[in-house]
Design an enzyme around this catalytic site. Structure first.
Site, mmCIF file in Angstrom:
data_model
loop_
_atom_site.group_PDB
_atom_site.id
_atom_site.type_symbol
_atom_site.label_atom_id
_atom_site.label_comp_id
_atom_site.label_asym_id
_atom_site.label_seq_id
_atom_site.Cartn_x
_atom_site.Cartn_y
_atom_site.Cartn_z
ATOM 1 N N GLU A 1 34.272 48.025 89.026
ATOM 2 C CA GLU A 1 33.096 47.510 89.739
ATOM 3 C C GLU A 1 33.516 47.268 91.191
ATOM 4 O OE1 GLU A 1 30.568 45.135 86.334
ATOM 5 O OE2 GLU A 1 32.375 44.175 87.069
ATOM 6 N N ASN B 1 31.019 41.665 82.969
ATOM 7 C CA ASN B 1 31.375 40.337 82.451
ATOM 8 C C ASN B 1 30.139 39.495 82.176
ATOM 9 O OD1 ASN B 1 34.066 40.852 82.419
ATOM 10 N ND2 ASN B 1 34.597 39.613 84.212
HETATM 11 N N1 3HC Z 1 48.376 49.231 78.700
HETATM 12 C C1 3HC Z 1 48.411 50.559 78.928
HETATM 13 N N2 3HC Z 1 47.916 51.468 78.054
HETATM 14 C C2 3HC Z 1 47.412 51.010 76.905
HETATM 15 C C3 3HC Z 1 47.369 49.641 76.591
HETATM 16 C C4 3HC Z 1 47.884 48.735 77.548
HETATM 17 N N3 3HC Z 1 47.850 47.406 77.340
HETATM 18 N N4 3HC Z 1 46.796 49.495 75.369
HETATM 19 C C5 3HC Z 1 46.495 50.732 74.940
HETATM 20 N N5 3HC Z 1 46.864 51.632 75.861
HETATM 21 C C6 3HC Z 1 46.665 53.078 75.796
HETATM 22 C C7 3HC Z 1 47.516 53.729 74.759
HETATM 23 O O1 3HC Z 1 48.788 54.084 75.256
HETATM 24 C C8 3HC Z 1 46.681 54.938 74.401
HETATM 25 O O2 3HC Z 1 46.864 55.950 75.378
HETATM 26 P P1 3HC Z 1 46.828 57.509 74.984
HETATM 27 O O3 3HC Z 1 45.490 57.758 74.357
HETATM 28 O O4 3HC Z 1 46.990 58.190 76.319
HETATM 29 O O5 3HC Z 1 47.955 57.732 74.066
HETATM 30 C C9 3HC Z 1 45.237 54.462 74.533
HETATM 31 O O6 3HC Z 1 45.307 53.310 75.382
HETATM 32 C C10 3HC Z 1 44.627 54.076 73.214
HETATM 33 O O7 3HC Z 1 45.454 53.088 72.630
HETATM 34 P P2 3HC Z 1 45.662 52.877 71.069
HETATM 35 O O8 3HC Z 1 45.463 54.173 70.357
HETATM 36 O O9 3HC Z 1 46.944 52.153 70.846
HETATM 37 O O10 3HC Z 1 44.595 51.807 70.695
HETATM 38 P P3 3HC Z 1 43.055 51.913 70.560
HETATM 39 O O11 3HC Z 1 42.554 53.279 70.303
HETATM 40 O O12 3HC Z 1 42.776 50.831 69.619
HETATM 41 O O13 3HC Z 1 42.523 51.515 72.015
HETATM 42 C C11 3HC Z 1 41.870 49.982 73.664
HETATM 43 C C12 3HC Z 1 42.941 50.371 72.635
HETATM 44 C C13 3HC Z 1 41.790 51.075 74.723
HETATM 45 C C14 3HC Z 1 42.318 48.690 74.292
HETATM 46 C C15 3HC Z 1 40.481 49.879 72.924
HETATM 47 O O14 3HC Z 1 40.613 49.055 71.804
HETATM 48 C C16 3HC Z 1 39.385 49.322 73.807
HETATM 49 O O15 3HC Z 1 38.743 50.045 74.545
HETATM 50 N N6 3HC Z 1 39.144 47.977 73.705
HETATM 51 C C17 3HC Z 1 38.154 47.285 74.510
HETATM 52 C C18 3HC Z 1 38.825 46.767 75.751
HETATM 53 C C19 3HC Z 1 37.876 46.036 76.668
HETATM 54 O O16 3HC Z 1 36.769 45.666 76.329
HETATM 55 N N7 3HC Z 1 38.338 45.806 77.912
HETATM 56 C C20 3HC Z 1 37.557 45.069 78.877
HETATM 57 C C21 3HC Z 1 37.801 43.602 78.767
HETATM 58 S S1 3HC Z 1 36.916 42.672 79.972
HETATM 59 C C22 3HC Z 1 37.889 42.730 81.337
HETATM 60 O O17 3HC Z 1 38.986 43.219 81.337
HETATM 61 C C23 3HC Z 1 37.298 42.121 82.551
HETATM 62 C C24 3HC Z 1 38.085 40.938 83.007
HETATM 63 O O18 3HC Z 1 37.507 40.475 84.198
HETATM 64 C C25 3HC Z 1 38.120 39.806 82.016
#
Ligand code: 3HC
Length: 507
Positions: free
Chosen positions: A139, A177
């Site tokens: 954003e 958010n």
């Molecule tokens: N750092 C870097 N890369 C990461 C990571 C991390 N902490 N966690 C996961 N990844 C990567 C993995 O390496 C993997 O990469 P690849 O596809 O290139 O191999 C990819 O993400 C997918 O990871 P996983 O297969 O281990 O796990 P999932 O398929 O369960 O995906 C997720 C994990 C991407 C975190 C997914 O669960 C997701 O989209 N969750 C929702 C997250 C969300 O809502 N975020 C926003 C929160 S609000 C915010 O941040 C705003 C702030 O102001 C509060």
């Protein structure tokens, strides 16, 4: 978050100067960078050489003066306005006069931060999402003081990094958010009220609404201290009591249980795998369906897929393990279920499909309320059944209902008899907020949908969800939630009512 943003910039080929407050923090930042890129190497997504190149582009320092040559500086310090203002005063002093200063605030007023500098026209918000290397949304926040060139320059840079910018004005929580945290706080309030358990709420939202993570897993990922700060900031602007942080969240933060980063939050991260309950075993149940209409058809199709026998004539109900009332009209359903209650053998579970908090009314009408539960399939295409027990349901009946639904191949969650059960009670207020945001003109439908799909990994955005689920259904569920709670924020927003009345989608 700072390390995540540095990684994104360095992966995009840019030279990065990372500043931390002391050597220890610097080492932690370096550790984050190494482990995050290391994971990509392990998964075969990055070569070891490319990892070294990325790490080589990041110079780490504790001296603000090292930022003197930067074109853009992104601040990602903790969410305290006094701290952000102090950092910006320092940046203002050491950075080139033409450098753009950006804050990665989650919800603090960018205008407030900008106004404290000598270059408010060069100050923007750039809000990344956790985990920054993965989530595609950024954003970009323009204040009334920001020069258009600064905004377009940052948006172009974001695109160059392979992310999607959504440019918006300076309101607490921005788009994502503002929509996300009402829902997350709603989940915490639901847990606290005893309506459903942590695991059932998380499972319901993952399996029933298709979200990548349940709300408690997500809050633990974001950090509970951040969640609290975001909610406090949004509440200060909205004065909507749904944004008043749940006491449970505040208690966990006070106790230092901040989620993944401290090893415990809503969940414990101690490496001990929670044992998963075995899938219920046993013969396929014999299911009776009373009532006709799309819901009855959906349940019949589900039984068909599970290879179970369906009986829908009154004479055959006696042999059923489970009888589901799926009439389109509550009064007709009540009459049909009462008749079925007379026909079935003892031990048959009777299930009511109304989700407006009135299972108990249907149950009382049968004359055998101990045998009655609520049953809701929030999305007939998703393998989730929500089972609601009323105050009159016998405890073993709720358990038996859950087992029977499990034997139909469904993931089962349990809750009380309240409007919307779990999934609808959490998703429709969020969808209502999105419609209100659209109605107020803060962001357009594409930006709102992009915020949730690219920022939070939702399979579809809220405006698309409203059109898929139907504005009329949204209005019905919201009216039930409003009637139950009398919370004005749960009344359907006028734009939604208008679309439901006109029978027109929002797009
Ligand atoms: N750092 C870097 N890369 C990461 C990571 C991390 N902490 N966690 C996961 N990844 C990567 C993995 O390496 C993997 O990469 P690849 O596809 O290139 O191999 C990819 O993400 C997918 O990871 P996983 O297969 O281990 O796990 P999932 O398929 O369960 O995906 C997720 C994990 C991407 C975190 C997914 O669960 C997701 O989209 N969750 C929702 C997250 C969300 O809502 N975020 C926003 C929160 S609000 C915010 O941040 C705003 C702030 O102001 C509060």
């Amino acid at each position: 978050m700072g390390a995540g943003i540095a990684e994104v910039l360095a992966r995009g080929g840019l030279a990065v100067v990372g500043v931390e407050v002391d050597r220890d923090a610097l080492e932690r930042g370096r550790g984050h960078l190494e482990s995050s890129t290391g994971r990509a190497v392990k998964r075969g997504r990055l070569t070891a050489e490319a990892q070294q190149e990325i790490l080589g582009r990041v110079a780490l320092t504790t001296d603000f003066a090292d930022l003197g040559d930067c074109d853009l500086v992104i601040e990602a310090v903790p969410e305290r306005l006094d701290l952000k203002r102090r950092v910006f005063a320092e940046l203002d002093r050491v950075c080139r006069a033409d450098a753009v200063l950006a804050t990665n605030t989650s919800s603090l007023p960018v205008t407030d931060i900008a106004a404290g500098t000598s270059r408010p026209s060069q100050v923007v918000g750039v809000h990344f999402f956790n985990p920054a290397p993965v989530m595609k949304l950024v954003e970009v926040i323009a204040t009334v003081l920001t020069e258009p060139d600064a905004v377009t320059g940052v948006a172009e840079l974001v695109k160059g990094l392979g992310k999607t910018p959504v440019t918006i004005g300076d309101r607490a929580g921005f788009v994502a958010n503002r929509l996300l945290f009402g829902y997350l706080n709603g989940a915490a309030a639901m847990l606290e009220s005893g309506h459903a358990t942590r695991d059932d709420i998380d499972t319901a939202m993952k399996t029933g609404a298709g979200l990548p993570m349940g709300p408690f897993t997500l809050m633990d990922l974001i950090g509970l201290d951040t969640c609290l700060q975001v909610l406090d900031a949004i509440y200060a602007e909205s004065r909507d009591r749904r944004h008043a942080a749940s006491p449970l969240l505040r208690e966990l933060v006070t106790a230092g249980l901040l989620g993944r980063k401290t090893g415990r939050g809503f969940y414990a991260y101690d490496g001990v795998e929670q044992a998963k309950p075995d899938a219920p075993d046993g013969p396929r149940p014999v299911v009776g369906i009373v009532g006709v209409g799309p819901l009855a058809d959906a349940i019949a199709a589900l039984c068909d897929r599970a290879g179970t026998q369906v009986r829908d004539s009154a004479a055959e109900l006696a042999g059923c393990d489970l009888v589901v009332e799926a009439a389109e009209d509550a009064e007709a359903g009540r009459a049909l279920l009462s008749a079925a209650a007379q026909a079935v053998k003892p031990g048959t579970v009777l299930a009511v499909t109304s989700v407006d908090g009135s299972v108990i009314r249907q149950a009382m009408a049968t004359g055998r309320p101990a045998d009655v539960v609520g049953l809701h399939l929030p999305d007939p295409a998703a393998p989730l059944a929500e089972i609601a027990a009323t105050v009159a349901t016998a405890p073993d009946v709720a358990g038996r209902a859950a087992e029977l639904a499990g034997r139909l191949g469904l993931t089962v969650v349990r809750c009380r008899d309240r409007a919307g059960f779990i999934v609808d009670a959490l998703r429709f207020p969020y969808l209502n907020d999105a419609a209100a945001m659209l109605g107020a003109g803060y962001a357009d439908a594409d930006s709102i949908d992009a915020a949730m799909t690219l920022g939070c990994g939702y399979p579809t955005g809220p405006i698309a969800d409203l059109d898929r689920l139907g504005p009329d259904r949204a209005v019905t569920v919201l009216n039930a939630l409003h009637a139950e709670t009398r919370d004005p924020a749960l009344a359907p927003t006028p734009l939604l009512v208008e679309h439901a009345t006109a029978g027109r989608p929002l797009r």
